[in-house]
Design a protein around this motif. Structure first.
Motif, PDB file in Angstrom:
ATOM      1  N   SER A 101       0.812  -1.217   0.000  1.00 42.88           N
ATOM      2  CA  SER A 101       0.000   0.000   0.000  1.00 42.88           C
ATOM      3  C   SER A 101       0.847   1.269   0.000  1.00 42.88           C
ATOM      4  O   SER A 101       0.406   2.321  -0.473  1.00 42.88           O
ATOM      5  CB  SER A 101      -0.933   0.022   1.218  1.00 42.88           C
ATOM      6  N   GLU A 104       1.391   3.228  -3.122  1.00 46.32           N
ATOM      7  CA  GLU A 104       0.264   4.029  -3.611  1.00 46.32           C
ATOM      8  C   GLU A 104      -0.118   5.171  -2.668  1.00 46.32           C
ATOM      9  O   GLU A 104      -0.629   6.198  -3.104  1.00 46.32           O
ATOM     10  CB  GLU A 104      -0.967   3.136  -3.809  1.00 46.32           C
ATOM     11  N   CYS A 157      -5.405  -2.066  -0.552  1.00 41.94           N
ATOM     12  CA  CYS A 157      -5.867  -1.253  -1.682  1.00 41.94           C
ATOM     13  C   CYS A 157      -6.999  -1.963  -2.419  1.00 41.94           C
ATOM     14  O   CYS A 157      -7.025  -3.189  -2.495  1.00 41.94           O
ATOM     15  CB  CYS A 157      -4.722  -1.013  -2.661  1.00 41.94           C
ATOM     16  N   SER A 159      -9.313  -1.274  -6.196  1.00 37.18           N
ATOM     17  CA  SER A 159      -9.223  -0.488  -7.428  1.00 37.18           C
ATOM     18  C   SER A 159     -10.582  -0.076  -7.974  1.00 37.18           C
ATOM     19  O   SER A 159     -11.590  -0.743  -7.736  1.00 37.18           O
ATOM     20  CB  SER A 159      -8.484  -1.293  -8.505  1.00 37.18           C
TER      21      SER A 159
END
Length: 216
Positions: A101, A104, A157, A159
């Motif tokens: 993570s 990002e 995460c 998407s």
């Protein structure tokens, strides 16, 4: 080999952790079982959803896999792996030195939670099984994993597609504003989504995984 042994020494749990009908959930205990999960990930993420994955052998894998526990759902009738989640426990994240993570998001405000924080990711279920109990089995065993180790926090995460030009993602961003964590627990994207540039979709269709997390 040392990392592989670490991966399979999990918890002293029984081989089968959950079952509904012909579906059973277990922690992958061999390299072969992990490869079956990676092959499913490639089929879902690359072949079905169009993600760009550099692979010559049809496997989705990265440097985190050897440090993770891998949950797999197997259909005993077909002997196929039809669902998977990977789990990075805090002691292995500490040895590895990072979370996925963090590539990002800036997680600085979660630093004080690290010792009880598990990262989950690479969740997918074969398209033929998404209306059934596979994801519920995975979540039930994730809860079992957390309780069994005394972990209290889970991050990861999920998407949202930009295939429509960003309209759905912008609408999703707006719909999630009401559910933000308190400021002291918020994370910040490395590359912010420029939502202000996009028109909003008339109706927000929340991705299945995010919808499931919101229900939880």
């Amino acid at each position: 080999q040392a990392r592989r042994r670490r991966r399979v020494e999990n918890l002293g749990l029984p081989e089968t952790l959950g079952r509904i009908g012909s579906l059973e959930v277990r922690l992958a205990r061999t390299a072969k079982e992990v490869k079956r999960a990676q092959r499913l990930r490639f089929k879902v993420f690359a072949e079905e959803l169009g993600a760009r994955i550099d692979s010559e052998d049809g496997l989705d894998r990265d440097s985190f896999d050897d440090w993770c526990d891998h949950l797999i759902v197997r259909d005993d009738d077909s002997l196929r792996v039809i669902g998977t989640y990977r789990i990075l426990p805090p002691h292995r994240a500490r040895h590895l030195g990072r979370l996925y993570s963090e590539s990002e998001f800036d997680l600085s405000r979660l630093a004080h939670l690290r010792e009880s924080m598990v990262e989950i990711g690479r969740s997918c279920v074969h398209r033929d099984y998404r209306q059934g109990p596979a994801i519920m089995l995975l979540w039930a065993v994730l809860a079992q994993y957390m309780r069994g180790n005394g972990y209290r926090h889970m991050v990861g995460c999920a998407s949202a597609s930009l295939a429509d030009g960003g309209a759905q993602a912008a609408a999703l961003r707006d719909s999630l504003q009401a559910h933000l964590a308190d400021p002291e627990y918020r994370v910040f994207p490395r590359v912010p989504f420029p939502h202000e540039r996009f028109e909003r979709a008339a109706r927000c269709e929340m991705p299945p995984l995010i919808r499931g997390y919101m229900r939880l």
